[in-house]
Design a protein around this motif. Structure first.
Motif, short mmCIF file in Angstrom:
data_model
loop_
_atom_site.label_atom_id
_atom_site.label_comp_id
_atom_site.label_asym_id
_atom_site.label_seq_id
_atom_site.Cartn_x
_atom_site.Cartn_y
_atom_site.Cartn_z
N PRO A 197 44.14 62.86 38.97
CA PRO A 197 44.78 63.88 38.11
C PRO A 197 44.22 63.88 36.69
O PRO A 197 44.13 64.95 36.08
CB PRO A 197 46.26 63.49 38.13
N PHE A 198 43.84 62.72 36.16
CA PHE A 198 43.32 62.66 34.80
C PHE A 198 42.01 63.43 34.69
O PHE A 198 41.82 64.25 33.79
CB PHE A 198 43.12 61.20 34.38
N VAL A 199 41.08 63.20 35.63
CA VAL A 199 39.77 63.85 35.57
C VAL A 199 39.89 65.34 35.87
O VAL A 199 39.31 66.18 35.17
CB VAL A 199 38.79 63.17 36.54
N ILE A 217 38.54 51.23 32.69
CA ILE A 217 37.31 51.73 33.31
C ILE A 217 36.92 53.04 32.64
O ILE A 217 37.77 53.93 32.50
CB ILE A 217 37.51 51.96 34.83
N PRO A 218 35.67 53.22 32.25
CA PRO A 218 35.25 54.50 31.66
C PRO A 218 35.54 55.66 32.62
O PRO A 218 35.23 55.57 33.81
CB PRO A 218 33.75 54.31 31.45
N SER A 219 36.17 56.70 32.10
CA SER A 219 36.53 57.83 32.96
C SER A 219 35.33 58.71 33.28
O SER A 219 35.34 59.47 34.25
CB SER A 219 37.62 58.67 32.30
N GLY A 220 34.29 58.64 32.45
CA GLY A 220 33.09 59.40 32.74
C GLY A 220 32.30 58.79 33.88
O GLY A 220 32.35 57.58 34.11
N GLY A 221 31.59 59.61 34.63
CA GLY A 221 30.82 59.10 35.77
C GLY A 221 31.72 58.80 36.94
O GLY A 221 32.85 59.28 37.04
N ALA A 249 35.02 54.53 38.48
CA ALA A 249 36.37 54.29 38.99
C ALA A 249 36.42 54.39 40.52
O ALA A 249 36.92 53.47 41.20
CB ALA A 249 37.37 55.24 38.35
N PRO A 250 35.94 55.48 41.14
CA PRO A 250 35.95 55.52 42.62
C PRO A 250 35.07 54.46 43.25
O PRO A 250 35.36 53.99 44.36
CB PRO A 250 35.47 56.94 42.96
N LEU A 251 34.00 54.04 42.56
CA LEU A 251 33.19 52.95 43.10
C LEU A 251 33.97 51.64 43.11
O LEU A 251 33.84 50.84 44.05
CB LEU A 251 31.91 52.79 42.28
N VAL A 252 34.78 51.42 42.09
CA VAL A 252 35.64 50.23 42.08
C VAL A 252 36.64 50.31 43.23
O VAL A 252 36.94 49.31 43.90
CB VAL A 252 36.37 50.10 40.73
N VAL A 253 37.18 51.51 43.49
CA VAL A 253 38.11 51.71 44.60
C VAL A 253 37.43 51.37 45.92
O VAL A 253 38.01 50.70 46.79
CB VAL A 253 38.64 53.15 44.63
N ILE A 254 36.20 51.81 46.10
CA ILE A 254 35.44 51.49 47.31
C ILE A 254 35.29 49.98 47.47
O ILE A 254 35.48 49.42 48.55
CB ILE A 254 34.07 52.19 47.28
N VAL A 294 47.31 62.87 26.25
CA VAL A 294 47.63 61.45 26.08
C VAL A 294 46.38 60.64 26.38
O VAL A 294 45.69 60.91 27.38
CB VAL A 294 48.79 61.04 27.01
N PRO A 295 46.03 59.65 25.56
CA PRO A 295 44.84 58.83 25.82
C PRO A 295 44.90 58.16 27.20
O PRO A 295 45.98 57.84 27.70
CB PRO A 295 44.86 57.80 24.69
N ARG A 296 43.71 57.97 27.74
CA ARG A 296 43.62 57.39 29.09
C ARG A 296 44.33 56.04 29.19
O ARG A 296 45.02 55.76 30.17
CB ARG A 296 42.13 57.24 29.45
N GLY A 297 44.17 55.20 28.19
CA GLY A 297 44.80 53.89 28.23
C GLY A 297 46.32 53.97 28.25
O GLY A 297 46.98 53.19 28.95
#
Length: 421
Positions: free
Chosen positions: A36-38, A158-162, A165-170, A235-238
Motif C-alpha cells: 500500500p505504501f508504494v 528498508i529503502p522503499s525505492g527499488g 523489500a520484496p527480495l527480503v520477503v522472498i 506520513v513518513p515510511r518509518g
C-alpha cells in the motif's frame, strides 16, 4: 500414528511449526506495509485499495481448497508448495509490473497464506496434548502476530525505492520452509470432510455468528486500509512501519484483559464494552492529527486490539452454547463466514471511498460496531447467559488468522477437548 504423536510430542517438538510460521509472518508484515505504501506513493491508490479485498478473496479460496489439497499431498509437501506460491507473489511485486499484477499477487498470497494457517493449526492440534494445547495455540497466535509487527517494523528500515523489500520477503519466506522441512513430527492423518451449516450456527449462537461476520470485515479493513490512510497523508515510511507494529501489540494489551473479563461475566456484556471501545477509538482516529503521531499510534493500538477482541470473544461465546457434536461444523461455518465478510466489506469500502473520502474505512468500522452492539443488546433480552462453570476458558485468538484447522480434521478441533482443559 496419531495416537503415538499425541503421546510422544512435547511442547518443544512443535517449535519447528511455530518458528516457520513466525518467520513467514515477518515477510507478510513487510509486504502488507510495502504494497500500500508504494502503490499510494506512485499514484495507484485504487490498486492499493483493491488489493485489500483481493487478499481476503484469495484467503476464501484457500479455505475451500486447503483441506482437499492436504488430503491429496499431505501437510509437509503442501506447506512447501504454499510457501512457493508466497514467493511467486513476491516475485510479481519485485518485477515492477503494472499495478494490476500487484493486486493479483495479493490474491495469490491470500490463498497461500490461508493454506499455511490450515496446515500449521491442524499440525499443532494433532501434535499437542490436551494438557497444553490451549497454551500452545495462544503462544502460536502471539508469535505470529508479533512476527507481522516485526515485519512492518523492518519495512521501516528498508529503502522503499527499488525492489529490496520484496527480495527480503522472498528470502525470509524461503528460510521459513527449513524448520518445517527438517521437523521429525509425523504428518497428521488424512483430513476428513467437514460440513458448513449456517442454519445450525445461527440456531446455536446468533450473537457468535454475527460477531464473527463483523470481525471478518473489521479486521481486514483496519489492517488493510490503515497503511493506505497513513501514506495518503504523507506520513513518513518509518512512522507507518512503527504504527503497524504498534497495532499488532493490541492483541496483548487489549484482547487479553477483555478476554479474561469474558470468563467472569456474560461474554455479551464484554462484546458491548468492546464495541464501545471501537467506537471511541474510531471517533478519536477521525480527530487526532498526524502531527501527534504518537497519540495516533496509541489510538490505532486500541482500535486494532478491540477489533481482534470481537472475533475471539464472539467465537468463545458460540462454543459455550454448542454441543460436542456441533463443535466442528460450527467452527468451520464461522471460518467461512469470517472469510466471506473479510472479502465483501473491504470491497464495499473500496467502492465507497471515492464518494466519502479517506475516512470511509473508519466510518464503516464505527457503523458496524454500533450495529453489532445494538444487536447484542436486543439478544440480551431474548436469551439467558451460559453459567460460568459451563464455559470454555478464553484463549488468545487473532482475527487475522482464524481457526482454520477444522477444515482438515474434526478430531483436531480444540473445542472438542475443552472439557479436558
Amino acid at each position: 500414528m496419531h495416537g503415538r504423536t499425541l503421546e510422544t510430542a512435547s511442547p518443544f517438538s512443535i517449535a519447528s511449526i511455530i518458528v516457520s510460521m513466525t518467520i513467514a509472518a515477518i515477510g507478510s508484515g513487510i509486504m502488507a506495509t510495502y504494497v500500500p505504501f508504494v502503490l499510494t506513493g506512485t499514484g495507484a491508490s485504487w490498486a492499493a485499495s483493491v488489493a485489500v479485498p483481493a487478499l481476503a478473496f484469495g484467503g476464501l479460496i484457500g479455505c475451500v481448497v486447503g483441506g482437499p489439497l492436504i488430503r491429496r499431498v499431505g501437510h509437509a509437501r503442501l506447506f512447501a508448495c504454499s510457501m512457493a506460491m508466497v514467493i511467486i507473489a513476491a516475485v510479481l511485486v519485485a518485477a515492477d509490473l503494472p499495478p494490476v499484477w500487484w493486486v493479483l499477487a495479493r490474491g495469490i498470497y491470500g490463498a497461500a497464506s490461508n493454506v499455511n494457517f490450515i496446515i500449521a493449526q491442524s499440525w499443532l492440534n494433532h501434535a499437542a496434548s490436551n494438557e497444553w494445547r490451549g497454551r500452545a495455540m495462544s503462544f502460536f497466535y502471539m508469535a505470529f502476530i508479533l512476527g507481522l509487527g516485526a515485519g512492518a517494523l523492518l519495512f521501516g528500515q528498508i529503502p522503499s525505492g527499488g525492489n529490496l523489500a520484496p527480495l527480503v520477503v522472498i528470502f525470509v519466506t524461503a528460510f521459513s520452509i527449513l524448520p518445517i522441512g527438517l521437523t521429525r513430527l509425523p504428518n497428521p492423518p488424512p483430513p476428513a470432510s467437514v460440513s458448513v451449516d449456517v442454519r445450525m450456527a445461527w440456531r446455536i449462537s446468533p450473537v457468535g455468528l454475527v460477531g464473527v461476520l463483523a470481525s471478518g470485515g473489521l479486521s481486514m479493513v483496519v489492517q488493510g486500509f490503515t497503511p493506505i490512510y497513513a501514506a495518503t497523508n504523507q506520513v513518513p515510511r518509518g512512522d507507518i512501519a512503527l504504527m503497524m507494529f504498534v497495532m499488532q501489540t493490541g492483541l496483548l494489551f487489549v484482547q487479553y484483559p477483555l478476554g479474561m473479563l469474558s470468563d467472569r461475566i456474560d461474554r455479551r456484556y464484554v462484546l458491548l464494552i468492546t464495541c464501545a471501545i471501537i467506537v471511541a477509538a474510531g471517533v478519536a482516529a477521525l480527530f487526532v492529527s498526524f502531527s501527534t503521531i504518537v497519540v495516533l499510534m496509541i489510538v490505532f493500538l486500541i482500535f486494532g486490539g478491540s477489533i481482534e477482541t470481537v472475533y475471539s470473544v464472539a467465537n468463545a461465546h458460540a462454543n459455550d452454547r454448542a454441543d460436542p457434536g456441533d463443535f466442528v461444523p460450527l467452527s468451520s461455518t464461522l471460518l467461512v463466514a469470517w472469510s466471506t465478510a473479510a472479502t465483501i466489506v473491504p470491497l464495499g469500502i473500496t467502492l465507497l471511498a471515492p464518494v466519502f473520502g479517506q475516512h470511509t474505512f473508519i466510518y464503516a468500522i464505527i457503523l458496524v460496531a454500533i450495529a453489532y452492539a445494538a444487536y447484542v443488546i436486543w439478544r440480551l433480552r431474548e436469551r439467558e447467559a451460559v453459567p460460568t462453570g459451563e464455559r470454555e476458558n478464553f484463549g488468545i485468538r487473532s482475527a487475522q488468522m482464524p481457526n482454520a484447522s477444522v477444515l482438515t480434521d474434526p478430531a483436531s478441533d480444540p473445542a472438542s477437548n475443552k472439557g479436558a482443559k
